[in-house]
Design an enzyme around this catalytic site. Structure first.
Site, PDB file in Angstrom:
ATOM      1  N   GLU A  82       0.847  -1.194   0.000  1.00  0.00           N
ATOM      2  CA  GLU A  82       0.000   0.000   0.000  1.00  0.00           C
ATOM      3  C   GLU A  82       0.881   1.243   0.000  1.00  0.00           C
ATOM      4  O   GLU A  82       0.456   2.324   0.363  1.00  0.00           O
ATOM      5  CB  GLU A  82      -0.984  -0.016   1.163  1.00  0.00           C
ATOM      6  CG  GLU A  82      -0.376  -0.189   2.521  1.00  0.00           C
ATOM      7  CD  GLU A  82      -1.410  -0.020   3.615  1.00  0.00           C
ATOM      8  OE1 GLU A  82      -1.832   1.115   3.821  1.00  0.00           O
ATOM      9  OE2 GLU A  82      -1.804  -1.030   4.227  1.00  0.00           O
ATOM     10  N   CYS A 119      -3.614  -3.624   4.483  1.00  0.00           N
ATOM     11  CA  CYS A 119      -2.728  -4.702   4.957  1.00  0.00           C
ATOM     12  C   CYS A 119      -3.204  -6.086   4.525  1.00  0.00           C
ATOM     13  O   CYS A 119      -2.466  -7.062   4.647  1.00  0.00           O
ATOM     14  CB  CYS A 119      -2.623  -4.670   6.474  1.00  0.00           C
ATOM     15  SG  CYS A 119      -2.071  -3.094   7.107  1.00  0.00           S
ATOM     16  N   HIS A 243      -2.709 -10.348  12.059  1.00  0.00           N
ATOM     17  CA  HIS A 243      -2.185  -9.060  11.573  1.00  0.00           C
ATOM     18  C   HIS A 243      -1.889  -8.215  12.815  1.00  0.00           C
ATOM     19  O   HIS A 243      -2.747  -8.066  13.686  1.00  0.00           O
ATOM     20  CB  HIS A 243      -3.205  -8.353  10.676  1.00  0.00           C
ATOM     21  CG  HIS A 243      -2.841  -6.909  10.440  1.00  0.00           C
ATOM     22  ND1 HIS A 243      -1.664  -6.560   9.824  1.00  0.00           N
ATOM     23  CD2 HIS A 243      -3.456  -5.743  10.787  1.00  0.00           C
ATOM     24  CE1 HIS A 243      -1.579  -5.236   9.771  1.00  0.00           C
ATOM     25  NE2 HIS A 243      -2.653  -4.720  10.359  1.00  0.00           N
TER      26      HIS A 243
HETATM   27  P1  HMG Z   1      -2.493   7.158  20.839  1.00  0.00           P
HETATM   28  O1  HMG Z   1      -3.504   8.219  21.024  1.00  0.00           O
HETATM   29  O2  HMG Z   1      -1.141   7.565  20.443  1.00  0.00           O
HETATM   30  O3  HMG Z   1      -2.223   6.299  22.098  1.00  0.00           O
HETATM   31  O4  HMG Z   1      -3.104   6.150  19.763  1.00  0.00           O
HETATM   32  P2  HMG Z   1      -3.107   6.127  23.434  1.00  0.00           P
HETATM   33  O5  HMG Z   1      -3.004   7.349  24.263  1.00  0.00           O
HETATM   34  O6  HMG Z   1      -4.470   5.605  23.085  1.00  0.00           O
HETATM   35  O7  HMG Z   1      -2.241   4.989  24.128  1.00  0.00           O
HETATM   36  C1  HMG Z   1      -2.167   3.724  23.539  1.00  0.00           C
HETATM   37  C2  HMG Z   1      -2.359   2.693  24.645  1.00  0.00           C
HETATM   38  O8  HMG Z   1      -1.296   2.861  25.584  1.00  0.00           O
HETATM   39  C3  HMG Z   1      -3.669   2.872  25.429  1.00  0.00           C
HETATM   40  O9  HMG Z   1      -4.102   1.580  25.806  1.00  0.00           O
HETATM   41  C4  HMG Z   1      -3.207   3.628  26.657  1.00  0.00           C
HETATM   42  O10 HMG Z   1      -4.042   3.436  27.790  1.00  0.00           O
HETATM   43  C5  HMG Z   1      -1.828   3.038  26.875  1.00  0.00           C
HETATM   44  P3  HMG Z   1      -5.656   1.170  25.666  1.00  0.00           P
HETATM   45  O11 HMG Z   1      -6.433   2.182  26.399  1.00  0.00           O
HETATM   46  O12 HMG Z   1      -5.967   1.205  24.171  1.00  0.00           O
HETATM   47  O13 HMG Z   1      -5.707  -0.222  26.219  1.00  0.00           O
HETATM   48  N1  HMG Z   1      -0.909   3.931  27.602  1.00  0.00           N
HETATM   49  C6  HMG Z   1      -0.109   3.535  28.593  1.00  0.00           C
HETATM   50  N2  HMG Z   1       0.069   2.329  29.180  1.00  0.00           N
HETATM   51  C7  HMG Z   1       0.997   2.236  30.196  1.00  0.00           C
HETATM   52  N3  HMG Z   1       1.706   3.306  30.636  1.00  0.00           N
HETATM   53  C8  HMG Z   1       1.541   4.529  30.079  1.00  0.00           C
HETATM   54  C9  HMG Z   1       0.608   4.674  29.015  1.00  0.00           C
HETATM   55  N4  HMG Z   1       0.206   5.726  28.246  1.00  0.00           N
HETATM   56  C10 HMG Z   1      -0.715   5.253  27.380  1.00  0.00           C
HETATM   57  N5  HMG Z   1       2.243   5.569  30.529  1.00  0.00           N
HETATM   58  C11 HMG Z   1      -3.251   4.369  18.230  1.00  0.00           C
HETATM   59  C12 HMG Z   1      -2.797   4.776  19.629  1.00  0.00           C
HETATM   60  C13 HMG Z   1      -3.050   2.861  18.077  1.00  0.00           C
HETATM   61  C14 HMG Z   1      -4.732   4.687  18.050  1.00  0.00           C
HETATM   62  C15 HMG Z   1      -2.397   5.145  17.197  1.00  0.00           C
HETATM   63  O14 HMG Z   1      -1.056   4.767  17.299  1.00  0.00           O
HETATM   64  C16 HMG Z   1      -2.846   4.950  15.774  1.00  0.00           C
HETATM   65  O15 HMG Z   1      -3.690   5.692  15.261  1.00  0.00           O
HETATM   66  N6  HMG Z   1      -2.236   3.959  15.032  1.00  0.00           N
HETATM   67  C17 HMG Z   1      -2.548   3.715  13.638  1.00  0.00           C
HETATM   68  C18 HMG Z   1      -3.831   2.972  13.454  1.00  0.00           C
HETATM   69  C19 HMG Z   1      -3.732   1.542  13.923  1.00  0.00           C
HETATM   70  O16 HMG Z   1      -2.660   0.975  14.072  1.00  0.00           O
HETATM   71  N7  HMG Z   1      -4.896   0.880  14.102  1.00  0.00           N
HETATM   72  C20 HMG Z   1      -4.941  -0.496  14.484  1.00  0.00           C
HETATM   73  C21 HMG Z   1      -6.151  -1.240  13.905  1.00  0.00           C
HETATM   74  S1  HMG Z   1      -6.351  -0.918  12.163  1.00  0.00           S
HETATM   75  C22 HMG Z   1      -5.143  -1.918  11.386  1.00  0.00           C
HETATM   76  O17 HMG Z   1      -4.593  -2.793  11.974  1.00  0.00           O
HETATM   77  C23 HMG Z   1      -4.848  -1.624   9.951  1.00  0.00           C
HETATM   78  C24 HMG Z   1      -3.516  -0.955   9.683  1.00  0.00           C
HETATM   79  O18 HMG Z   1      -2.476  -1.902   9.829  1.00  0.00           O
HETATM   80  C25 HMG Z   1      -3.501  -0.351   8.286  1.00  0.00           C
HETATM   81  C26 HMG Z   1      -3.894  -1.203   7.096  1.00  0.00           C
HETATM   82  O19 HMG Z   1      -4.680  -2.109   7.123  1.00  0.00           O
HETATM   83  O20 HMG Z   1      -3.402  -0.824   6.027  1.00  0.00           O
HETATM   84  C27 HMG Z   1      -3.226   0.173  10.644  1.00  0.00           C
END
Ligand code: HMG
Length: 444
Positions: A82, A119, A243
């Site tokens: 992609e 993906c 994945h």
């Molecule tokens: P974010 O806002 O940076 O992170 O977004 P956050 O604040 O939500 O923190 C992430 C996790 O860490 C949370 O856990 C926090 O609580 C925890 P959760 O509540 O989800 O269980 N956290 C901590 N834990 C311990 N100590 C701390 C601490 N601080 C925070 N101090 C997000 C995270 C994944 C949303 C972002 O990185 C993102 O947008 N990523 C890209 C999208 C993505 O990967 N989506 C996954 C599903 S879609 C997919 O798999 C397809 C993809 O591969 C693309 C394709 O298909 O082509 C992405």
């Protein structure tokens, strides 16, 4: 006739960005957000002379050399990506050009294409190759399937935390040496706008929603897999590669899969005294009450020893490489298969004849689930892999170097930076041709 993956190679981007040690402090974040929250240690990133073609061609080059396969024995090359930079000429033609410059034989009669579904495309390309062989159109030849991506996000996008770059090359053939694919296939597919790149290099992402969409499509695919006749009984699978956009995503998905897999089995009964039986919709007056009971049951299930043992045996080993490299998009699920098999081999597990339940996913959005059977002699194939050495040899980069490398790969920036590593026996990006094409060279 058994058809599947005969050989596999991984190629990681040659730079390593430490997430808790370098990236988190530079962004004023707690390192544990990465290690505990997302389950990540590092991203693999491409040096300035690396791109999807070099990584894909390097993985394929190594695979063909190691397997002693000549180009004349390849009847098909499918590249899943992609991160393509050309809207007409498929990446597989660039890869083929590279391979022909360094190998005996010709790819003139190899059918080449490019697959796109976020993906999901890596598994779709694998599926196409398997079907081409099963249809008897291969004339004894193998297919080369390459999944390659530079999974970069815009600077300061939350997705930046999950970046990665690398490629997986797979040789798909009759009587495969590693795994054979089963016929049953489950699909969960709905038009979604959670992650997309409408004529742009970096994705527009609704991160939190993308996680919900991932879980919903996976559940549909699992139900569909069972409907297609596939078994989901936990005893049938030695490993469950998912994945893996980041390992914590899989930690959220795995309990839902396990809950489904043990329903109406002896495992559900064994847990009944401890956490009760699974809620069934007919026992509730509203859907809301049912869903709330399911959530409560799933949380209790996740805390049981039974779940912990299953997770440690079938899922945790598959995450070992992803934790060190981040998301490789189309290649991600194929990385988790290799990681799980490597860890199983090292633990002395005998997997010949065992099952893998492979759970692929792509935003936009579609999940696919199929089963694979590990083949006798599977450890021979793994013994040829050098991915751990390659990961250990990556060049550690500072935050300033990261910023420059990100700019160097940004199509809208004209930053030209000196490479941070020295190419050695590999294909490199070598500049632009007269029609705007990217050119490549093999460095001895
Ligand atoms: P974010 O806002 O940076 O992170 O977004 P956050 O604040 O939500 O923190 C992430 C996790 O860490 C949370 O856990 C926090 O609580 C925890 P959760 O509540 O989800 O269980 N956290 C901590 N834990 C311990 N100590 C701390 C601490 N601080 C925070 N101090 C997000 C995270 C994944 C949303 C972002 O990185 C993102 O947008 N990523 C890209 C999208 C993505 O990967 N989506 C996954 C599903 S879609 C997919 O798999 C397809 C993809 O591969 C693309 C394709 O298909 O082509 C992405």
């Amino acid at each position: 006739m058994e058809v599947g993956i005969d050989g596999i190679e991984l190629w990681a981007g040659k730079l390593r960005l430490d997430l808790p040690g370098t990236f988190a402090p530079a962004n004023g974040e707690d390192p544990e957000k990465y290690t505990k929250g997302l389950g990540l240690q590092a991203s693999s990133l491409p040096d300035s002379y690396e791109d999807i073609v070099t990584m894909g061609a390097n993985a394929a080059h190594r695979l063909l050399e190691r397997k002693g396969v000549s180009l004349d024995e390849i009847g098909r090359i499918d590249v899943a990506t992609e991160s393509a930079f050309d809207r007409s000429k498929p990446v597989s033609t660039y890869v083929a050009g590279c391979l022909e410059s360094a190998h005996e034989g010709s790819l003139t009669t190899a059918n080449k294409g490019e697959r796109k579904f976020a993906c999901m495309a890596g598994t779709q390309a694998l599926d196409d190759a398997v079907n081409w062989i099963r249809a008897g159109r291969n004339r004894g030849r193998a297919a080369l399937v390459i999944a390659t991506d530079t999974a970069l996000y815009a600077r300061d996008d939350p997705g930046e935390a999950t970046q990665g770059a690398g490629a997986v090359a797979m040789l798909v053939a009759e009587d495969p040496g590693l795994v054979a694919l089963g016929p049953e296939q489950g699909i969960g597919s709905v038009d979604e706008t959670d992650f997309l790149k409408p004529n742009q290099q970096f994705p527009s992402v609704d991160g939190k929603r993308s996680m919900q969409v991932y879980l919903a499509r996976m559940r549909e695919a699992l139900v569909d897999f069972a409907r297609a006749g596939g078994t989901t009984h936990p005893d049938e699978f030695a490993l469950v590669p998912f994945h893996t956009p980041f390992p914590a995503m899989v930690q959220k998905a795995a309990p839902l899969g396990y809950r489904h897999a043990i329903r109406d089995t002896e495992y559900e009964e064994q847990l009944a005294d401890e956490i009760g039986r699974q809620p069934r919709p007919e026992g509730f007056e509203s859907e809301e009450a049912y869903l709330s009971a399911v959530k409560e049951y799933t949380e209790a299930l996740t805390d049981t020893d039974q779940y912990g043992r299953w997770y440690d045996r079938t899922v945790e080993p598959t995450l070992a490489i992803s934790r060190q490299v981040g998301n490789w998009y189309t290649a991600s699920v194929h990385v988790t298969r290799v990681a799980g098999l490597l860890e199983a081999r090292d633990a002395g597990r005998e997997l010949a004849g065992a099952g893998l339940l492979v759970a692929s996913y792509g935003s936009g959005a579609q999940a696919e689930i199929h089963a694979e059977t590990v083949q006798p002699g599977w450890t021979d194939e793994l013994d040829g892999l050098r991915i751990r050495e390659q990961l250990a040899d990556r060049r550690e980069i500072s935050f300033e170097e990261y910023e420059r490398i990100h700019d160097a790969h940004n199509h809208e920036e004209s930053t030209d930076i000196a490479p941070l590593t020295e190419p050695d026996g590999e294909f490199v990006f070598d500049g632009w041709g007269r029609m705007g094409e990217r050119e490549y060279a093999f460095i001895e």
